[in-house]
Design a protein around this motif. Structure first.
Motif, PDB file in Angstrom:
ATOM      1  N   PHE A  37       0.847  -1.184   0.000  1.00 34.28           N
ATOM      2  CA  PHE A  37       0.000   0.000   0.000  1.00 34.28           C
ATOM      3  C   PHE A  37       0.887   1.239   0.000  1.00 34.28           C
ATOM      4  O   PHE A  37       1.824   1.334   0.804  1.00 34.28           O
ATOM      5  N   MET A  38       0.573   2.201  -0.883  1.00 33.38           N
ATOM      6  CA  MET A  38       1.363   3.410  -1.037  1.00 33.38           C
ATOM      7  C   MET A  38       0.633   4.613  -0.462  1.00 33.38           C
ATOM      8  O   MET A  38      -0.404   5.036  -1.009  1.00 33.38           O
ATOM      9  N   PRO A  39       1.113   5.203   0.630  1.00 34.87           N
ATOM     10  CA  PRO A  39       0.520   6.456   1.109  1.00 34.87           C
ATOM     11  C   PRO A  39       0.672   7.557   0.057  1.00 34.87           C
ATOM     12  O   PRO A  39       1.617   7.544  -0.739  1.00 34.87           O
ATOM     13  N   VAL A  40      -0.247   8.505   0.075  1.00 37.18           N
ATOM     14  CA  VAL A  40      -0.279   9.557  -0.939  1.00 37.18           C
ATOM     15  C   VAL A  40       0.307  10.849  -0.384  1.00 37.18           C
ATOM     16  O   VAL A  40      -0.169  11.373   0.623  1.00 37.18           O
ATOM     17  N   GLY A  41       1.339  11.345  -1.067  1.00 31.75           N
ATOM     18  CA  GLY A  41       1.917  12.654  -0.769  1.00 31.75           C
ATOM     19  C   GLY A  41       1.754  13.520  -1.997  1.00 31.75           C
ATOM     20  O   GLY A  41       2.739  13.855  -2.676  1.00 31.75           O
ATOM     21  N   THR A  42       0.527  13.885  -2.299  1.00 29.42           N
ATOM     22  CA  THR A  42       0.142  14.487  -3.572  1.00 29.42           C
ATOM     23  C   THR A  42       1.091  15.585  -4.036  1.00 29.42           C
ATOM     24  O   THR A  42       1.617  15.546  -5.149  1.00 29.42           O
ATOM     25  N   ALA A  43       1.312  16.591  -3.197  1.00 29.87           N
ATOM     26  CA  ALA A  43       2.095  17.767  -3.599  1.00 29.87           C
ATOM     27  C   ALA A  43       3.529  17.716  -3.070  1.00 29.87           C
ATOM     28  O   ALA A  43       4.182  18.745  -2.928  1.00 29.87           O
ATOM     29  N   GLY A  67      -9.401   3.997 -13.638  1.00 29.69           N
ATOM     30  CA  GLY A  67     -10.821   4.211 -13.844  1.00 29.69           C
ATOM     31  C   GLY A  67     -11.715   3.551 -12.819  1.00 29.69           C
ATOM     32  O   GLY A  67     -12.916   3.389 -13.053  1.00 29.69           O
ATOM     33  N   VAL A  68     -11.144   3.131 -11.675  1.00 24.26           N
ATOM     34  CA  VAL A  68     -11.966   2.685 -10.551  1.00 24.26           C
ATOM     35  C   VAL A  68     -11.816   3.720  -9.440  1.00 24.26           C
ATOM     36  O   VAL A  68     -11.073   4.682  -9.569  1.00 24.26           O
ATOM     37  N   SER A  69     -12.552   3.523  -8.352  1.00 27.89           N
ATOM     38  CA  SER A  69     -12.574   4.519  -7.273  1.00 27.89           C
ATOM     39  C   SER A  69     -13.049   5.879  -7.787  1.00 27.89           C
ATOM     40  O   SER A  69     -12.553   6.929  -7.385  1.00 27.89           O
ATOM     41  N   VAL A  70     -13.987   5.834  -8.729  1.00 28.50           N
ATOM     42  CA  VAL A  70     -14.582   7.066  -9.260  1.00 28.50           C
ATOM     43  C   VAL A  70     -16.083   7.069  -9.004  1.00 28.50           C
ATOM     44  O   VAL A  70     -16.850   7.633  -9.780  1.00 28.50           O
ATOM     45  N   GLY A 125      -5.967   4.060  -6.850  1.00 27.28           N
ATOM     46  CA  GLY A 125      -6.966   4.761  -6.073  1.00 27.28           C
ATOM     47  C   GLY A 125      -7.755   3.932  -5.077  1.00 27.28           C
ATOM     48  O   GLY A 125      -8.744   4.394  -4.529  1.00 27.28           O
ATOM     49  N   VAL A 126      -7.326   2.732  -4.808  1.00 27.18           N
ATOM     50  CA  VAL A 126      -8.026   1.828  -3.876  1.00 27.18           C
ATOM     51  C   VAL A 126      -7.122   1.593  -2.671  1.00 27.18           C
ATOM     52  O   VAL A 126      -5.931   1.310  -2.827  1.00 27.18           O
ATOM     53  N   GLY A 127      -7.623   1.700  -1.433  1.00 28.51           N
ATOM     54  CA  GLY A 127      -8.884   2.173  -1.046  1.00 28.51           C
ATOM     55  C   GLY A 127      -9.106   1.809   0.424  1.00 28.51           C
ATOM     56  O   GLY A 127      -8.235   1.870   1.283  1.00 28.51           O
ATOM     57  N   LEU A 128     -10.292   1.398   0.695  1.00 26.72           N
ATOM     58  CA  LEU A 128     -10.694   0.914   2.006  1.00 26.72           C
ATOM     59  C   LEU A 128     -10.116  -0.483   2.254  1.00 26.72           C
ATOM     60  O   LEU A 128      -9.836  -1.217   1.295  1.00 26.72           O
ATOM     61  N   PRO A 129      -9.952  -0.875   3.508  1.00 27.55           N
ATOM     62  CA  PRO A 129      -9.377  -2.210   3.777  1.00 27.55           C
ATOM     63  C   PRO A 129     -10.116  -3.340   3.071  1.00 27.55           C
ATOM     64  O   PRO A 129      -9.482  -4.256   2.520  1.00 27.55           O
ATOM     65  N   GLU A 130     -11.457  -3.292   3.061  1.00 26.68           N
ATOM     66  CA  GLU A 130     -12.216  -4.350   2.404  1.00 26.68           C
ATOM     67  C   GLU A 130     -11.992  -4.360   0.889  1.00 26.68           C
ATOM     68  O   GLU A 130     -12.007  -5.426   0.258  1.00 26.68           O
ATOM     69  N   ASP A 131     -11.768  -3.183   0.291  1.00 24.85           N
ATOM     70  CA  ASP A 131     -11.455  -3.098  -1.141  1.00 24.85           C
ATOM     71  C   ASP A 131     -10.101  -3.746  -1.436  1.00 24.85           C
ATOM     72  O   ASP A 131      -9.937  -4.476  -2.415  1.00 24.85           O
ATOM     73  N   MET A 188      -0.418  -3.785  -5.934  1.00 20.80           N
ATOM     74  CA  MET A 188      -0.109  -2.445  -5.434  1.00 20.80           C
ATOM     75  C   MET A 188      -1.378  -1.609  -5.340  1.00 20.80           C
ATOM     76  O   MET A 188      -2.257  -1.710  -6.202  1.00 20.80           O
ATOM     77  N   PHE A 189      -1.416  -0.742  -4.311  1.00 19.39           N
ATOM     78  CA  PHE A 189      -2.597   0.075  -4.053  1.00 19.39           C
ATOM     79  C   PHE A 189      -2.170   1.432  -3.525  1.00 19.39           C
ATOM     80  O   PHE A 189      -1.118   1.571  -2.901  1.00 19.39           O
ATOM     81  N   ASP A 190      -3.010   2.444  -3.759  1.00 19.32           N
ATOM     82  CA  ASP A 190      -2.799   3.756  -3.151  1.00 19.32           C
ATOM     83  C   ASP A 190      -4.150   4.370  -2.882  1.00 19.32           C
ATOM     84  O   ASP A 190      -5.140   4.059  -3.558  1.00 19.32           O
ATOM     85  N   CYS A 191      -4.223   5.250  -1.908  1.00 19.87           N
ATOM     86  CA  CYS A 191      -5.451   5.976  -1.634  1.00 19.87           C
ATOM     87  C   CYS A 191      -5.180   7.043  -0.586  1.00 19.87           C
ATOM     88  O   CYS A 191      -4.304   6.883   0.263  1.00 19.87           O
TER      89      CYS A 191
END
Length: 372
Positions: free
Chosen positions: A35-41, A217-220, A248-254, A265-268
């Motif tokens: 899982f990849m934490p997001v550091g957008t800027a 195109g998911v998590s939209v 863009g995914v997501g919640l633990p259940e996702d 790999m996942f990020d959200c």
């Protein structure tokens, strides 16, 4: 051009189809599922890089669009690249900016690229596949994402067909663009909610020699069931010997469901955004720390968590900090949520290695959902 071999190694494959792997970049090895934490800027909100690293995170995600605004790109280049800018010595992935651009109003899409107004300055600019690659090359991330068009799950079939053709053409132009020697380039599969278009996109994108492949195109707003269907249709079309990234995914259940479908790999933004709002993840479900029930609660957020926050502060103290408006509250909450996610990924990897992922997933979800 990017290196030819990302050195992806399949370490185990569970009977359910879940994969346990490892790949190597210039800044170290990454254990998957990851899982990849997001550091957008160029930063994780409220949280120093050392605390993100101590959570167990191996990869950070930053965004091409946001880092190209104003003088940010020049600043990153001036200090010697994104790793130095973020104070992060492990792997970094940069999104192409496509998702952010396509969420902006007044955009004009053509074969060449997308023309839009920068949200901070209002200047009309054009972002092309070549320009996205140029920005990501200058940022210096280890993994670069191809420029694509992200369509809404409500888009009609004709539009999705046209968009798919554009994404494939742009993907070829991205692959032809020069990157730094250490950089890897991932292609993105689109196709909306149409099974045949997802397969068509996967066939076209995987015919291009990318270093890994993503499902976009998911998590939209499509919901869990549609996300599950898209992944179940698309994942089997992706190469076995390269990383698979669900964007863009997501919640633990996702995440658990997507791992079951063979994604790596996942990020959200969810763990960090929820943390700043006072919603904390625990093995017994989500906890809203501002609830009055925690006014005199001396337990840690999660009695099974060993993060700095849980080792040091009680629920009542964290609640007090939130109501005091002190930024420390957001930092402590983010440390916990990131650690929760990384602990989950560690447990997933162990379960796959021991060929018990299905039972692990079932038992984990039963406990997690019990108190909600």
């Amino acid at each position: 051009m990017a290196q030819k071999d990302i050195q992806f190694t399949m370490l185990a494959k569970d009977k359910s189809g879940a994969r346990r792997g490892e790949f190597t970049t210039h800044h170290g090895s990454v254990q998957t599922p990851a899982f990849m934490p997001v550091g957008t800027a160029g930063y994780v909100h409220s949280t120093p890089a050392k605390d993100v690293e101590e959570s167990g995170s191996q990869v950070l995600l930053a965004n091409t669009y946001h880092l190209s605004l104003g003088d940010r790109l020049a600043s990153v280049k001036y200090v010697g690249g994104l790793h130095r800018f973020m104070g992060w010595n492990q792997t970094i992935l940069t999104d192409s900016g496509g998702f952010q651009v396509f969420s902006l109003p007044d955009r004009v899409i053509s074969d060449e690229g997308v023309t839009f107004s920068y949200e901070e300055e209002g200047e009309r600019v054009q972002l092309t596949p070549e320009r996205s690659m140029e920005i990501q090359r200058d940022l210096g991330a280890d993994i670069v994402m191809a420029f694509d068009e992200c369509v809404s799950h409500t888009a009609d079939r004709k539009y999705v067909e046209e968009s798919l053709a554009l994404t494939t053409a742009w993907a070829r132009r991205c692959r032809a663009s020069a990157l730094q020697e250490h950089q890897f380039l991932f292609g993105i599969v689109q196709g909306g909610i149409y099974d045949d278009l997802r397969r068509k996109s996967a066939k076209e994108i995987t015919s291009i020699p990318f270093d890994g492949f993503a499902i976009g195109g998911v998590s939209v707003g499509e919901g869990f069931d549609l996300m599950r269907r898209v992944v179940s249709v698309t994942a089997p079309c992706l190469p076995e010997d390269l990383p698979r990234y669900l964007m863009g995914v997501g919640l633990p259940e996702d995440i658990l469901e997507a791992v079951h479908q063979g994604m790596d790999m996942f990020d959200c933004v969810i763990p960090t955004r929820y943390a700043r709002q006072g919603t904390l993840f625990t093995r017994m479900g989500k906890l809203r720390i501002k609830n009055k029930n925690f006014r005199k609660d001396r337990y840690p957020l999660d009695t099974h968590c060993s993060c700095y926050t849980c080792r040091t502060f009680s629920r009542m103290v964290l609640r007090y900090l939130f109501f005091s408006g002190d930024p420390l509250a957001e930092t402590l909450a983010t440390i916990h949520n990131l650690t929760f996610y990384q602990d989950l990924m560690t447990d997933i990897r162990v379960a796959i290695e021991e060929n018990r992922f299905e039972s692990f997933k079932r038992e984990w979800l039963e406990r997690y959902r019990k108190n909600r």
